[in-house]
Design a protein around this motif. Structure first.
Motif, PDB file in Angstrom:
ATOM      1  N   THR A 117       0.855  -1.185   0.000  1.00  0.00           N
ATOM      2  CA  THR A 117       0.000   0.000   0.000  1.00  0.00           C
ATOM      3  C   THR A 117       0.889   1.232   0.000  1.00  0.00           C
ATOM      4  OG1 THR A 117      -1.927   1.023   1.039  1.00  0.00           O
ATOM      5  CG2 THR A 117      -0.283   0.065   2.508  1.00  0.00           C
ATOM      6  N   GLY A 118       0.311   2.352  -0.395  1.00  0.00           N
ATOM      7  CA  GLY A 118       1.091   3.568  -0.622  1.00  0.00           C
ATOM      8  C   GLY A 118       1.506   4.296   0.639  1.00  0.00           C
ATOM      9  N   VAL A 119       2.261   5.352   0.430  1.00  0.00           N
ATOM     10  CA  VAL A 119       2.839   6.127   1.530  1.00  0.00           C
ATOM     11  C   VAL A 119       2.359   7.577   1.539  1.00  0.00           C
ATOM     12  CG1 VAL A 119       4.897   4.729   1.921  1.00  0.00           C
ATOM     13  CG2 VAL A 119       4.936   6.449   0.132  1.00  0.00           C
ATOM     14  N   GLU A 120       1.164   7.820   0.973  1.00  0.00           N
ATOM     15  CA  GLU A 120       0.644   9.190   0.986  1.00  0.00           C
ATOM     16  C   GLU A 120       0.424   9.688   2.412  1.00  0.00           C
ATOM     17  OE1 GLU A 120      -0.706   7.094  -2.718  1.00  0.00           O
ATOM     18  OE2 GLU A 120      -1.084   6.701  -0.604  1.00  0.00           O
ATOM     19  N   MET A 121      -0.154   8.863   3.254  1.00  0.00           N
ATOM     20  CA  MET A 121      -0.419   9.289   4.634  1.00  0.00           C
ATOM     21  C   MET A 121       0.884   9.531   5.388  1.00  0.00           C
ATOM     22  SD  MET A 121      -3.561   9.679   4.493  1.00  0.00           S
ATOM     23  CE  MET A 121      -3.670  10.320   6.142  1.00  0.00           C
ATOM     24  N   GLU A 122       1.901   8.732   5.111  1.00  0.00           N
ATOM     25  CA  GLU A 122       3.199   8.940   5.744  1.00  0.00           C
ATOM     26  C   GLU A 122       3.823  10.253   5.299  1.00  0.00           C
ATOM     27  OE1 GLU A 122       2.230   4.717   6.268  1.00  0.00           O
ATOM     28  OE2 GLU A 122       2.042   6.095   4.579  1.00  0.00           O
ATOM     29  N   ALA A 123       3.693  10.590   4.014  1.00  0.00           N
ATOM     30  CA  ALA A 123       4.235  11.859   3.520  1.00  0.00           C
ATOM     31  C   ALA A 123       3.493  13.043   4.128  1.00  0.00           C
ATOM     32  CB  ALA A 123       4.168  11.905   1.993  1.00  0.00           C
ATOM     33  N   LEU A 124       2.166  12.950   4.211  1.00  0.00           N
ATOM     34  CA  LEU A 124       1.375  14.026   4.827  1.00  0.00           C
ATOM     35  C   LEU A 124       1.708  14.178   6.310  1.00  0.00           C
ATOM     36  CD1 LEU A 124      -2.043  13.243   3.131  1.00  0.00           C
ATOM     37  CD2 LEU A 124      -0.717  15.362   2.833  1.00  0.00           C
ATOM     38  N   THR A 125       1.826  13.061   7.014  1.00  0.00           N
ATOM     39  CA  THR A 125       2.160  13.104   8.438  1.00  0.00           C
ATOM     40  C   THR A 125       3.562  13.654   8.640  1.00  0.00           C
ATOM     41  OG1 THR A 125       0.689  11.231   8.836  1.00  0.00           O
ATOM     42  CG2 THR A 125       2.283  11.735  10.557  1.00  0.00           C
ATOM     43  N   CYS A 126       4.462  13.319   7.747  1.00  0.00           N
ATOM     44  CA  CYS A 126       5.826  13.851   7.807  1.00  0.00           C
ATOM     45  C   CYS A 126       5.806  15.372   7.719  1.00  0.00           C
ATOM     46  CB  CYS A 126       6.653  13.245   6.681  1.00  0.00           C
ATOM     47  SG  CYS A 126       8.374  13.768   6.663  1.00  0.00           S
ATOM     48  N   VAL A 127       5.083  15.898   6.744  1.00  0.00           N
ATOM     49  CA  VAL A 127       5.002  17.356   6.586  1.00  0.00           C
ATOM     50  C   VAL A 127       4.375  17.993   7.820  1.00  0.00           C
ATOM     51  CG1 VAL A 127       3.895  19.221   5.273  1.00  0.00           C
ATOM     52  CG2 VAL A 127       5.026  17.344   4.066  1.00  0.00           C
ATOM     53  N   MET A 128       3.290  17.413   8.304  1.00  0.00           N
ATOM     54  CA  MET A 128       2.602  17.991   9.472  1.00  0.00           C
ATOM     55  C   MET A 128       3.480  17.967  10.719  1.00  0.00           C
ATOM     56  SD  MET A 128      -0.257  19.382   8.780  1.00  0.00           S
ATOM     57  CE  MET A 128      -0.670  19.692  10.482  1.00  0.00           C
TER      58      MET A 128
END
Length: 167
Positions: A117-128
């Protein structure tokens, strides 16, 4: 391993709802492992004095950008602990860039994995979390610091392949 079928999806076709409408975690065990990336961006709006302090190394708490970068990496790795239906995946790489600009700091994060599965949520959480780490470091200088514009810009891998905002 027992091959248990995925419960029926909600009639609306929404994958994270079961047939009764209750939230569920989607079973991704049958999906192929593939290399996946996601890039997200955001901005921390700051007053001119705080921008000057960041540019001149005058933040009382220390190296605010370094702390924010580490906070972002930690956030990416802890995403499933924070986002209830997010799958725990192996995070293989995280790049966090913080650029001091007029009016604030631009935050960009790219997260990589080889998983189901993708890492979009991880990238968003990283930015936040990078943004929140920065706000924590400068809040004495700028109590009105504001996190804004956090969004996914691009993703690669998986069944849908490459996606870029605006294309």
């Amino acid at each position: 391993m027992t091959d248990s079928p995925q419960p029926e999806a909600h009639p609306s076709g929404l994958t994270h709802l079961d047939e009764s409408g209750a939230a569920r975690m989607v079973d991704v065990s049958r999906k192929d492992v593939s290399a996946r990336t996601a890039t997200a961006t955001g901005r921390v709006l700051l007053n001119p004095e705080t921008v000057a302090a960041l540019r001149g190394g005058g933040v009382p708490k220390g190296d605010a950008l370094a702390v924010a970068r580490i906070a972002g990496i930690q956030g990416a790795k802890r995403t499933p602990d924070l986002v209830p239906l997010c799958h725990p995946i192996a995070v293989h790489g995280v790049d966090v860039d913080l650029t001091v600009a007029d009016g604030g700091v631009d935050v960009s994060a790219t997260v990589r994995t080889a998983d189901r599965t993708g890492v979009e949520m991880e990238a968003l959480t990283c930015v936040m979390t990078a943004a929140l780490g920065l706000v924590d470091m400068v809040k004495a200088l700028d109590p009105e610091a504001e996190v804004t514009g956090v969004r996914v810009e691009e993703k690669t891998g998986g069944k849908k392949g490459h996606w870029r905002r605006g294309e």
